[in-house]
Design a protein around this motif. Structure first.
Motif, mmCIF file in Angstrom:
data_model
loop_
_atom_site.group_PDB
_atom_site.id
_atom_site.type_symbol
_atom_site.label_atom_id
_atom_site.label_comp_id
_atom_site.label_asym_id
_atom_site.label_seq_id
_atom_site.Cartn_x
_atom_site.Cartn_y
_atom_site.Cartn_z
ATOM 1 N N TYR A 342 -9.328 6.767 4.302
ATOM 2 C CA TYR A 342 -9.137 5.354 4.665
ATOM 3 C C TYR A 342 -7.717 5.105 5.171
ATOM 4 C CZ TYR A 342 -13.397 5.286 1.964
ATOM 5 O OH TYR A 342 -14.654 5.570 1.497
ATOM 6 N N ASN A 344 -4.602 3.575 7.080
ATOM 7 C CA ASN A 344 -4.228 2.222 7.526
ATOM 8 C C ASN A 344 -4.897 1.102 6.739
ATOM 9 O OD1 ASN A 344 -2.792 3.542 9.641
ATOM 10 N ND2 ASN A 344 -4.702 3.651 10.826
ATOM 11 N N GLN A 345 -5.542 1.422 5.613
ATOM 12 C CA GLN A 345 -6.105 0.356 4.781
ATOM 13 C C GLN A 345 -5.228 0.144 3.546
ATOM 14 O OE1 GLN A 345 -10.234 -0.288 4.220
ATOM 15 N NE2 GLN A 345 -10.865 1.317 5.664
ATOM 16 N N LYS A 346 -5.231 -1.085 3.046
ATOM 17 C CA LYS A 346 -4.422 -1.411 1.868
ATOM 18 C C LYS A 346 -5.133 -0.914 0.608
ATOM 19 C CE LYS A 346 -1.992 -5.162 -0.493
ATOM 20 N NZ LYS A 346 -1.631 -6.599 -0.479
ATOM 21 N N THR A 424 -8.419 -3.576 0.505
ATOM 22 C CA THR A 424 -9.798 -3.229 0.898
ATOM 23 C C THR A 424 -10.273 -1.934 0.232
ATOM 24 O OG1 THR A 424 -8.878 -2.195 2.876
ATOM 25 C CG2 THR A 424 -9.746 -4.425 3.108
#
Length: 449
Positions: A342, A344-346, A424
């Motif tokens: 994942y 670039n996802q927080k 996310t």
């Protein structure tokens, strides 16, 4: 000790992951099985559903009346306190009392034994290996330190001639085993409350490795100071995983063995550490003589271990993963896998430290590992078998972290705090009772997404 003369097996600490596998085993072979544990859990409820009587009060009156000295084996966990009244009842009456590891040693002594050692990766590696052997038609019983998703159990098979066991370094337990084929996945410092320092741990692993006289049957990672067959991912080794790619969220890779290249193996567990676990299991299965197609088929169908990067929610808007990681190296492995899958996802990490001594011994490493996540919620330290240590708290640990998005929370505040986050990807991490909270967290997230 002759297990054939034993009719009853009584467990003190029956709800432990390793103890419960033994309880299932003895129930399967027709023994009367019962026991005590401090707290009711999902594991104890499952054992009760299998007809095993369990009570949660330390009370000698609850020991079955027909469990006599001459026909009963008592198995204890190292976590049981010395003043435990049931334990003392059995001690005073000269019952046969064994630690879990001693019993595993007795069971495996007359079998062809695969032993999986290492401070990390034992459970997944032994789960993969047990699955490969079982799926290949081998007469195997595998004792696993976690619930294997394919079987919803920590026991695979009911074979009499081949065993798979985790060789646990805690309390030097693995020195009771009699391995024919073994591996060592890692040798990081851990259990310093038992060993004192890293040198003592390494000496214990060397002693374990010496139990395998034929070094062509001992599999190791390249950095270990042990003689054996090397395994590596994307590096030169006797068994090497290479040409690795991700297709449809799972690994596709080749393995260079001493005699051939096995092409296009597929494996669904994320993270480089899991590829290494699969490679170790493959090397042992191949050395045992299993055909490539059986190994490949089993790797493809292996679903993983509960609480080892276990997906709870996986959709376009939200991913929730639960993991048993309780050592900085394991947390780093979770982080690597999450970032690979994942980018670039927080990512929000919820961590419950396990043991005051482990938190003290690895505080700086924990702080560094946790700081790599975008946001961290920290629970209080889970004590397990320990009493509090002055100054060793989750607040003390959090103060060492350089992540600005960090917060100390109590259990009752945890779900609202998780729901407040805009991450996310959410991971819950820890070996304490955080695992019991996972269904409630999942339910709350499902209801709001």
């Amino acid at each position: 000790m002759n297990l054939n003369q034993i009719h009853n097996v009584y467990f003190i600490g029956i709800g432990g992951i390793g103890m419960s596998a033994l309880a299932r085993y003895f129930k399967t072979i027709g023994k009367n099985v019962s026991g005590y544990d401090k707290t009711e859990t999902q594991l104890t409820r499952e054992l009760q559903q299998h007809g095993i009587a369990i009570h949660f009060e330390d009370n000698i009156d609850l020991i079955p009346a027909d469990y006599f000295v001459e026909n009963t084996l008592v198995i204890i966990t190292p976590a049981v306190p010395k003043q435990h009244s049931e334990w003392n009842y059995f001690l005073e009456r000269d019952y046969e009392i064994k630690k879990r590891a001693e019993v595993l040693g007795i069971i495996t002594k007359d079998t062809f034994c695969f032993a999986v050692a290492g401070t990390h990766g034992k459970t997944t590696t032994s789960g993969i290996l047990g699955h490969i052997l079982f799926e290949s038609g081998v007469d195997v019983t595998a004792f696993i330190g976690g619930i294997v998703e394919n079987y919803n159990s920590n026991l695979i098979g009911n074979g009499k001639t081949v065993t798979v066991v985790e060789a646990d370094e805690f309390d030097r337990s693995f020195l009771h085993l009699h391995p024919n084929i073994a591996c060592v996945t890692s040798m990081d410092a851990d259990h310093l409350d038992i060993y004192g320092d890293k040198a003592a741990i390494e000496a214990s692993f060397v002693e374990f490795a010496d139990k395998v006289e034929d070094k062509s049957k001992l599999f190791i990672t390249k950095e270990l100071p042990i003689k054996g067959v090397t395994c590596a991912v994307n590096e030169e080794a006797v068994f090497s995983a290479c040409n690795i790619r991700i297709v449809n969220s799972q690994y596709v890779f080749d393995v260079q063995t001493p005699t051939e290249i096995i092409m296009n193996l597929q494996f669904g567990l994320p993270g480089k550490h899991n590829l290494m676990n699969a490679l170790m299991a493959l090397a042992m299965a191949k050395t045992f003589g299993l055909p490539n197609e059986d190994i490949a088929s089993a790797l493809l169908s292996f679903k993983g271990i509960k609480r080892r990067f276990s997906y709870q929610i996986k959709n376009e808007n939200l991913v929730y993963i639960d993991d048993y990681a309780h050592h900085p190296t394991e947390i780093n492995a979770v982080h690597q896998a999450v970032r690979e899958l994942y980018p670039n996802q927080k990512v929000l990490a919820v961590f419950q430290p396990h043991l005051f001594s482990r938190t003290r011994d690895f505080a700086d490493d924990f702080a560094k590992s946790l700081s790599a996540f975008d946001e961290v919620l920290l629970l209080d330290i889970y004590p397990a078998r320990e009493l509090p240590m002055e100054g060793i708290t989750s607040q003390w640990l959090m103060d060492k972290m350089n992540n600005i998005h960090k917060k100390l929370v109590q259990k009752q505040e945890l779900i609202p705090s998780i729901l407040d986050s805009d991450a996310t990807v959410i991971v819950t991490i820890g070996a304490g009772d955080i695992g019991e909270m996972v269904p409630t967290i999942k339910k709350a997230l499902d209801e709001t997404n």
